[in-house]
Design an enzyme around this catalytic site. Structure first.
Site, short mmCIF file in Angstrom:
data_model
loop_
_atom_site.label_atom_id
_atom_site.label_comp_id
_atom_site.label_asym_id
_atom_site.label_seq_id
_atom_site.Cartn_x
_atom_site.Cartn_y
_atom_site.Cartn_z
N GLU A 1 1.83 12.09 -13.66
CA GLU A 1 1.27 12.48 -12.29
C GLU A 1 2.29 12.80 -11.77
O GLU A 1 3.18 12.40 -11.60
CB GLU A 1 0.54 11.08 -11.67
CG GLU A 1 0.12 11.26 -10.96
CD GLU A 1 -0.67 9.63 -10.30
OE1 GLU A 1 0.45 8.63 -10.25
OE2 GLU A 1 -1.48 9.43 -9.66
N TRP B 1 1.42 5.37 0.82
CA TRP B 1 1.95 6.11 1.66
C TRP B 1 0.94 7.73 1.81
O TRP B 1 -0.02 8.72 2.59
CB TRP B 1 3.06 6.86 1.88
CG TRP B 1 3.93 7.62 0.16
CD1 TRP B 1 5.14 6.81 -0.62
CD2 TRP B 1 3.58 8.88 0.05
NE1 TRP B 1 4.50 7.64 -1.57
CE2 TRP B 1 3.72 8.93 -1.40
CE3 TRP B 1 2.46 9.85 0.15
CZ2 TRP B 1 3.71 9.69 -2.40
CZ3 TRP B 1 2.83 11.19 -1.19
CH2 TRP B 1 3.03 10.87 -1.58
N CYS C 1 -4.42 9.17 -6.38
CA CYS C 1 -4.14 8.91 -7.18
C CYS C 1 -5.55 9.51 -8.23
O CYS C 1 -5.68 9.56 -9.64
CB CYS C 1 -4.40 7.60 -7.56
SG CYS C 1 -4.96 7.30 -5.62
N ILE D 1 0.25 -1.37 -0.31
CA ILE D 1 0.21 0.32 0.39
C ILE D 1 0.84 1.62 0.08
O ILE D 1 1.78 1.35 0.06
CB ILE D 1 -1.30 0.02 1.30
CG1 ILE D 1 -0.02 0.13 2.32
CG2 ILE D 1 -1.87 -0.78 1.12
CD1 ILE D 1 -0.72 -0.05 3.50
N GLU E 1 -4.05 -1.04 -8.59
CA GLU E 1 -5.30 0.53 -8.40
C GLU E 1 -3.13 1.45 -8.31
O GLU E 1 -2.77 2.11 -7.73
CB GLU E 1 -5.48 0.48 -7.01
CG GLU E 1 -6.62 1.24 -7.17
CD GLU E 1 -6.03 2.88 -6.87
OE1 GLU E 1 -5.87 3.58 -7.69
OE2 GLU E 1 -6.66 3.18 -5.41
N SER F 1 2.36 3.10 -7.70
CA SER F 1 2.99 3.94 -9.06
C SER F 1 2.30 3.20 -9.81
O SER F 1 2.01 1.47 -9.87
CB SER F 1 3.78 4.79 -9.00
OG SER F 1 5.01 3.57 -9.54
N LYS G 1 2.34 -5.22 3.32
CA LYS G 1 4.02 -4.07 3.69
C LYS G 1 3.09 -2.53 3.57
O LYS G 1 3.45 -2.05 2.12
CB LYS G 1 4.67 -4.30 2.52
CG LYS G 1 5.62 -3.75 3.09
CD LYS G 1 6.72 -3.16 1.81
CE LYS G 1 6.73 -2.23 0.69
NZ LYS G 1 6.65 -1.48 1.94
#
Lengths: 493, 299
Positions: A403, A174, A306, A172, A272, A251, A198
């Site tokens: 992004e 931050w 995101c 996952i 994702e 990412s 993690k």
């Protein structure tokens, strides 16, 4: 024909006659240990690597705690613990019993909501208002929602007998540390899988607090294992042969690496990934609300989202007006101490991310974009970035294609519906989009033609456990949330 | 090939490709010989190339907006029309399958099931959305719903065996859901794939929605997998090496990859709406609700 004279909209004046007194949330309620081990098989253990790294408060650059750095042997130990727990306990437990454990975790999150909110803000830099009102309640709600599914899976997918996958490896990001942990863990548990999770290396603390809650909840040992570390730890998890499923949020570049790494294996995968959402303002939109939506779209969580509305498209006829209002509005945003209850924009999550954002700002200027920043002061210590707008941007500019993951908005204009649909869809991403108009038929025309997984009409950046979230195209595959989110953790059908 | 009437020479068919609703030869000018088990020559097949595939993707992308935008009911009618056309040419397909070593009974069974499968998916066109959609009871003052939408352009290497039934079973759910596709027909039993293109071509299926190539999977698999304007890849064989390479190359633009290896298309589970869902995305739409009952408007 004589055209009526256009009035140039005037800037509002914000004199310093009114300022907010500091209103910091107290840290006294947060119980932190100096050093955290790895949560494996129900216990906090020393890492095999013997190594620890520090996690800091990005708002002050102060050290918060030392956290274990898991190596491949630690990963192996965690996966084995998860496998044993799956084989011996969790896969055999009736759904209604699984449900009660998950409900219990949700309740405990609610009980400790204040501590978790403050800690989330300390470790990640997000405004306390957001961690208190969004991250932590949504995380608890997510557990509560999926808990109820555990004994009802037979109703979720018609004509199928749902079966769990086994051990899920979950990685996952931050930006929403505890919320992303909830998005990953809750559906996996409800469907009968065991977990090695993690968290991101810059924001491990709320996940470790969650580990304590899981311990306190009495969840059988090894059902959830939480291991900390950076990219190498994640890679070891992805490559571990004992993993049946990888769920990754992060990412697009890393997502692609993971998709490649799972080639030739039977590991199931959901991703994702990144986004570059279009937020589209039509001339008939309620402009004041739309401006709030633009602000929320790009400055929510410092733009570390995101699904951030990072590409703004404004219909030409209202362009001047919207830009004026937007410039006025960003002057009123309070940037600073994330723990202050008045703060709108907190600290950038890390030095590294701040450098990335700065790099994109200079690229934007170099490519001919016209920059406008809020004139606000920012704290000397810590990582901060002023809310930033770019006008004079075209489709080919990198700030309109890539992004940035920061408070930087790229603004373009359009004339017709078809033009803006074409422009909005002209991206490799497809996570989210926003539409602002008062006309219902136009909303449906737009929302059905925009190629993205989540579309907000006359609103932006809203989330709910019952509502599936996930992308089209290079924004990844699979959904999290809702009944649809269950299928990521069940055998294919 | 046997003459039907004494002294009359049978007219042989030139098997070409099917791209954008037309039957071009492969631009590469290459061919391979389709044979039966005894090694007798059946036809010269086009050995489709990278360029043929790219042309087909352009056609499929061009057709996507129109096909996805059609009423689901209309798509259902068109799929049913394909079944009608196949039924009308039943004898021809049985004959062709028999040329490729099927017994008459086997060939009949395969053709009949293919027709029935098209009817099955014709019926799903305007129903699967209702099964897999949801109105989500969000905790805020918003109306929120999730619906399946087609992924886009799907490239499929259809089963080597069951050359008609496999092709139909892979294609039907893809186009029923509003996607457009490029299919690579069975390499060893390629006749039906191109004859089936003739069925498609007379069934009101818009040009470009279904494109059918013949050629070698060993050559084309990686081209299917690494094209940047393809949204999903389907592969039906158990060849783990090819599977791995498809998955790896698909990552370049995060393609969705589905392997239907070892599927028995004759069985009941050879058809289901879950095949349709394999090439669907879920889209969720939010809208605020005004302040009714004190809920508060959340713009």
């Amino acid at each position: 024909m004589q055209l009526p004279k256009k009035k140039t909209p005037k800037a509002l004046k914000f004199n310093a006659t009114f300022t907010y007194a500091p209103a910091p949330e107290s840290k006294s309620h947060v119980k932190l240990q100096e050093q955290y081990g790895l949560f494996i098989n129900g216990k906090f253990e020393k890492p095999n690597s013997g190594k620890y790294f520090e996690t800091i408060n990005p708002a002050t650059e102060e050290k918060l705690a030392m956290v274990a750095d898991a190596n491949a042997k630690d990963v192996d130990k965690a996966v084995k613990a998860a496998r044993t727990a799956y084989d011996k306990v969790w896969s055999k437990m009736p759904g209604k019993e699984r449900a009660k454990y998950i409900f219990r975790i949700s309740r405990m999150l609610q009980e400790k909501a204040r501590e978790l909110s403050v800690l989330e803000t300390m470790d990640g830099g997000k405004p306390i208002r957001e961690s208190r009102d969004i991250d932590i309640p949504l995380a608890a709600n997510h557990f509560f929602y999926y808990a109820g599914w555990a004994d009802k899976l037979d109703y979720a997918f018609p004509n199928q007998q749902p079966k769990s996958l086994g051990v899920a490896g979950q990685i996952i990001p931050w930006n929403f540390p505890l919320l992303m942990a909830a998005w990953k863990i809750a559906p996996a548990l409800a469907t009968g899988n065991t977990i090695v999770l993690k968290p991101a290396e810059t924001t491990p603390l709320t996940a470790l607090k969650l580990a304590e809650i899981i311990q306190e909840s009495g969840l059988p040992e090894g059902v959830v294992n939480i291991i900390t570390g950076a990219g190498a730890t994640g890679a070891a998890l992805v490559q571990h042969p004992g993993i049946d499923k990888i769920a990754f949020t992060g990412s697009t570049d890393v997502g692609k690496l993971i998709q490649r790494a799972t080639a030739g294996t039977n590991k199931r995968l959901t991703l994702e990934l990144g986004g570059k959402a279009a937020n589209i303002i039509f001339e008939d939109a309620p402009l004041d609300q739309a401006v709030e939506g633009i602000i929320n779209g790009i400055f929510f969580n410092q733009g570390h989202v995101c699904c951030a509305g990072s590409r703004l498209f404004v219909q030409e006829s209202v362009y001047q007006k919207v830009i004026r209002k937007l410039k006025d509005r960003i002057e009123t945003l309070i940037v600073g101490d994330p723990l202050d209850k008045n703060t709108d924009i907190g600290a950038i999550n890390s030095k590294q991310q701040l450098d990335t954002i700065k790099k994109y700002i200079s690229i934007g200027i170099k490519e001919g974009g016209e920059i406008h920043e809020s004139s606000c002061a920012i704290p000397k210590k810590g990582f901060y970035c002023r809310p930033t707008l770019f006008t004079n941007v075209s489709q080919s500019h990198r700030i309109a294609r890539e992004e940035i993951f920061g408070p930087v908005l790229a603004i373009q204009t359009f004339r017709t519906d078809d033009e803006v649909i074409e422009k909005a869809n002209n991206t490799a991403y497809g996570l989210s989009a926003g539409v602002w108009t008062d006309k219902g038929s136009k909303i449906f025309n737009m929302t059905s033609k925009l190629r993205a997984g989540v579309i907000w009409a006359n609103t932006f950046n809203k989330f709910d456990p019952t509502s599936p979230f996930g992308g089209y195209k290079e924004s990844g595959f699979g959904r999290e949330g809702g009944v649809q989110g269950l299928s990521a953790y069940l055998k294919s059908f | 090939m046997k003459a039907t009437t004494p002294n009359r020479l049978t007219v042989l068919k030139t098997y070409k490709l099917f791209i954008a609703g037309a039957f071009p030869r492969t631009e590469s000018g290459r061919y391979y010989i389709a044979t039966n088990k005894k090694g007798e020559q059946l036809a010269n097949m086009c050995q489709g190339s990278k360029k043929d595939f790219r042309d087909a993707v352009v056609a499929a992308r061009g057709a996507f907006k129109g096909w996805a935008g059609r009423a689901a009911f209309n798509r259902g009618q068109i799929l049913y029309r394909i079944a009608e056309m196949l039924e009308g040419r039943r004898a021809q397909f049985i004959e062709e399958l028999m040329q490729q070593d099927a017994t008459r009974a086997e060939a009949q069974r395969e053709v009949d099931l293919s027709i029935d499968r098209l009817v099955y998916y014709a019926g799903w066109c305007d129903k699967f959305q209702q099964i897999f959609s949801s109105v989500n009871p969000v905790a805020s003052a918003h109306f929120n719903f999730s619906v399946p939408e087609p992924m886009g352009v799907v490239a499929a290497i259809v089963p080597q065996n069951d050359s008609l039934l496999g092709l139909v079973s892979v294609m039907a759910p893809v186009i029923a859901g509003g996607n457009t596709c490029i299919l690579l027909g069975s390499e060893s039993k390629p006749l039906c794939s191109i004859t089936f293109a003739e069925v498609i071509n007379s069934s009101d299926v818009p040009g470009g929605v279904v494109n059918i190539l013949t050629g070698k999977p060993s050559e084309l698999a990686s081209i299917f997998a690494n094209h940047m304007d393809v949204n999903a890849v389907i592969y039906c064989e158990n060849d783990t090496k090819t599977q791995a390479s498809i998955k790896e190359q698909a990552a370049e633009n995060v393609k969705r990859v589905h392997f239907y290896a070892g599927k028995n298309w004759y069985k009941e589970d050879g058809q289901s709406p879950y095949f349709i869902m394999d090439t669907q995305e879920i889209k969720t739409t939010w809208h605020p609700i005004e302040n009714i009952g004190g809920g508060g408007s959340k713009y």
